[in-house]
Design a protein around this motif. Structure first.
Motif, mmCIF file in Angstrom:
data_model
loop_
_atom_site.group_PDB
_atom_site.id
_atom_site.type_symbol
_atom_site.label_atom_id
_atom_site.label_comp_id
_atom_site.label_asym_id
_atom_site.label_seq_id
_atom_site.Cartn_x
_atom_site.Cartn_y
_atom_site.Cartn_z
ATOM 1 N N ASN A 114 -0.900 -2.410 58.017
ATOM 2 C CA ASN A 114 0.563 -2.477 57.903
ATOM 3 C C ASN A 114 1.269 -1.667 58.980
ATOM 4 O OD1 ASN A 114 0.751 -4.203 55.696
ATOM 5 N ND2 ASN A 114 0.613 -2.543 54.210
ATOM 6 N N THR A 115 0.615 -0.633 59.464
ATOM 7 C CA THR A 115 1.247 0.252 60.458
ATOM 8 C C THR A 115 0.863 -0.110 61.892
ATOM 9 O OG1 THR A 115 -0.577 1.822 60.136
ATOM 10 C CG2 THR A 115 1.452 2.213 58.885
ATOM 11 N N LYS A 116 0.399 -1.332 62.113
ATOM 12 C CA LYS A 116 -0.102 -1.668 63.445
ATOM 13 C C LYS A 116 0.979 -1.611 64.523
ATOM 14 C CE LYS A 116 0.178 -6.738 62.908
ATOM 15 N NZ LYS A 116 -0.633 -7.985 62.873
ATOM 16 N N ILE A 117 2.250 -1.734 64.153
ATOM 17 C CA ILE A 117 3.290 -1.616 65.172
ATOM 18 C C ILE A 117 3.278 -0.226 65.806
ATOM 19 C CG2 ILE A 117 5.173 -0.890 63.613
ATOM 20 C CD1 ILE A 117 6.985 -2.785 65.364
ATOM 21 N N ASP A 118 2.891 0.784 65.038
ATOM 22 C CA ASP A 118 2.765 2.132 65.598
ATOM 23 C C ASP A 118 1.636 2.183 66.618
ATOM 24 O OD1 ASP A 118 3.487 5.054 65.498
ATOM 25 O OD2 ASP A 118 1.385 5.198 64.909
ATOM 26 N N PHE A 119 0.546 1.456 66.354
ATOM 27 C CA PHE A 119 -0.566 1.402 67.300
ATOM 28 C C PHE A 119 -0.113 0.756 68.609
ATOM 29 C CE2 PHE A 119 -3.389 0.472 63.321
ATOM 30 C CZ PHE A 119 -3.064 1.704 62.790
ATOM 31 N N TYR A 120 0.675 -0.315 68.473
ATOM 32 C CA TYR A 120 1.159 -1.012 69.667
ATOM 33 C C TYR A 120 2.028 -0.086 70.522
ATOM 34 C CZ TYR A 120 -0.123 -5.342 67.143
ATOM 35 O OH TYR A 120 -0.782 -6.338 66.470
ATOM 36 N N TYR A 121 2.908 0.651 69.855
ATOM 37 C CA TYR A 121 3.773 1.570 70.602
ATOM 38 C C TYR A 121 2.961 2.710 71.222
ATOM 39 C CZ TYR A 121 8.255 -0.499 69.246
ATOM 40 O OH TYR A 121 9.334 -1.334 69.111
ATOM 41 N N CYS A 122 1.956 3.177 70.533
ATOM 42 C CA CYS A 122 1.105 4.235 71.072
ATOM 43 C C CYS A 122 0.418 3.751 72.347
ATOM 44 C CB CYS A 122 0.076 4.658 70.029
ATOM 45 S SG CYS A 122 -0.978 6.033 70.547
ATOM 46 N N ARG A 123 -0.081 2.528 72.314
ATOM 47 C CA ARG A 123 -0.731 1.944 73.499
ATOM 48 C C ARG A 123 0.281 1.761 74.636
ATOM 49 N NH1 ARG A 123 -3.931 -3.119 71.834
ATOM 50 N NH2 ARG A 123 -1.818 -3.881 71.390
ATOM 51 N N LYS A 124 1.494 1.318 74.279
ATOM 52 C CA LYS A 124 2.541 1.123 75.285
ATOM 53 C C LYS A 124 2.998 2.451 75.882
ATOM 54 C CE LYS A 124 7.289 -0.594 75.763
ATOM 55 N NZ LYS A 124 8.446 -1.208 75.057
ATOM 56 N N ASP A 125 3.190 3.460 75.041
ATOM 57 C CA ASP A 125 3.728 4.749 75.497
ATOM 58 C C ASP A 125 2.731 5.554 76.320
ATOM 59 O OD1 ASP A 125 6.073 4.189 74.137
ATOM 60 O OD2 ASP A 125 5.516 5.349 72.353
ATOM 61 N N PHE A 126 1.451 5.532 75.914
ATOM 62 C CA PHE A 126 0.474 6.443 76.517
ATOM 63 C C PHE A 126 -0.754 5.763 77.115
ATOM 64 C CE2 PHE A 126 2.305 9.186 72.988
ATOM 65 C CZ PHE A 126 3.177 9.860 73.830
ATOM 66 N N GLY A 127 -0.868 4.454 76.952
ATOM 67 C CA GLY A 127 -2.022 3.753 77.504
ATOM 68 C C GLY A 127 -3.309 3.965 76.733
ATOM 69 N N ILE A 128 -3.201 4.396 75.474
ATOM 70 C CA ILE A 128 -4.387 4.639 74.654
ATOM 71 C C ILE A 128 -4.867 3.325 74.052
ATOM 72 C CG2 ILE A 128 -5.264 5.801 72.583
ATOM 73 C CD1 ILE A 128 -3.228 8.007 73.073
#
Length: 395
Positions: free
Chosen positions: A179-193
């Motif tokens: 359910n919280t995958k949008i946070d994962f997407y933003y984390c990848r976008k913000d920091f390249g993780i």
């Protein structure tokens, strides 16, 4: 609770503006969160802010006690005990219900978690609100002298610890289904993780690797852990090449042991105006007659799983592992947020970051959850308006 901004927001609100807000949120990844996003932020008065900060400080003082690890060691004996635990948690999520007691508004600690929350998503949610309501620039979701720039710098330091992003992974169970995958997407976008499923991790000796988009194996030096062990235990269909209890050559951003140490497990140890009476079932001398005033909670569940709100004697007597459950006094949430129609209950989650090398955690941001029902979690309010996940803005 802040009349000026509440009246201003409500006067500018429209269903069309809300739909534009959701469309903007969905635009970044062609995806709208599966949890309900609330129509409004929560405006937090100076008085309530000071109360939240005081309650938070008292909890942090308890966590910093020299004997804290000794007090919470039992939490690891009945759960996973992962090697190479660091000196303190990197993340704190501290939930306060906005309640009424003796006719006064007061925040009450519902629970605390030594586990990450939606740190990246909240920063972007704030910016989406600003696009629709520019006057919100006068307020901030950040605390401790933090602004957006220093927030991202602090979050980057906590997650990466100076390691190149390609060697840090966000680890989860089937991330695309969370359910919280949008946070994962933003984390990848913000920091390249990169975001990696537990089944995709490769183990060679005591080192871990993942396969990048070019098909290359990359050494994992640090794990941003988002795995909930309850879910992992229940997923017998998953095949992993490693175990969390292996002695691995890897750093943890959020060492798994802190999920257990800082949890409902500590609630019976806390007392004071911001804390709720909580008793381990194993320490309960007799079952209260007024059970309608209590709630039964498992110590290590997540997102409301296993909580019995309308508890009876059979529920308590039926618990076999009584040292893994608490009986907690109910509190009276006060519907303090004035919606277009009616008032709404509020829970404020303070988000703290504690990177390696810092003496104390920093209260960085927050999550707000709005509810019109008995339960606060967003999954309990799907068919109502002015409920769900949001953010608090401080005057």
């Amino acid at each position: 609770m802040v009349t000026k901004y509440r009246e201003l927001f409500n006067s500018q609100f429209s269903q069309e503006k809300y739909e534009a807000f959701l469309k903007d949120l969905a635009h970044d990844f062609n995806y709208l969160p599966s949890f309900r996003v609330a129509e409004s932020p929560f405006f937090i008065s100076e008085k309530l802010k000071e109360q939240l900060l005081e309650g938070c400080k008292q909890l942090v003082d308890f966590i910093k006690r020299e004997d804290f690890k000794a007090l919470t060691q039992k939490s690891l004996l009945v759960n996973y005990h992962v090697p190479k635990e660091n000196e303190h948690t990197h993340f704190l999520a501290i939930d306060f219900g906005i309640c009424e007691e003796d006719g006064e508004i007061i925040p009450k600690l519902i629970e605390a978690q030594g586990f990450p929350s939606i740190f990246n998503y909240q920063a972007h949610l704030h910016k989406k609100f600003l696009k629709q309501y520019p006057f919100l620039e006068e307020l901030s979701p950040y605390l401790d002298g933090i602004d957006e720039t220093s927030y991202y710098a602090l979050l980057r330091r906590t997650l990466l610890n100076g390691i190149a992003p390609e060697h840090v992974i966000l680890l989860e169970i089937e991330p695309e289904k969370q359910n919280t995958k949008i946070d994962f997407y933003y984390c990848r976008k913000d920091f390249g993780i990169p975001v990696v499923c537990v089944t995709e991790v490769i183990k060679r000796g005591n080192q871990l690797f993942y396969t990048n988009e070019r098909g290359e194996e990359v050494l994992i030096k640090r794990i941003y852990n988002r795995v909930i062990f309850d879910e992992l235990e229940n997923r017998k269909d998953l095949s992993l090449q490693f175990s969390f209890i292996d002695d691995l050559e890897v750093e943890w951003a959020g060492h798994p042991n802190w999920f257990y140490r800082i949890s409902k497990f500590i609630l019976p140890h806390l007392s004071g105006p911001y804390f709720i009476e909580s008793t381990l079932l194993s320490d309960l001398e007799e079952i209260p007659e007024d059970l309608e005033n209590y709630v039964l909670k498992p110590l290590f569940s997540f997102s409301g799983a296993g909580v019995i709100y309308n508890v009876n004697r059979k529920d308590i007597e039926g618990v076999m592992q009584k040292d893994l459950y608490i009986l907690q006094k109910k509190v009276q949430y006060k519907p303090v947020l004035q919606a277009i129609e009616g008032n709404v209950k509020v829970e404020v989650r303070l988000l703290l970051l504690w990177p390696d090398g810092d003496e104390n955690p920093t209260i960085a941001s927050n999550v707000v959850r709005l509810s019109r029902g008995e339960m606060i979690g967003v999954k309990f309010n799907k068919d109502r308006d002015w409920v769900g996940g949001s953010i608090g803005l401080f005057v």
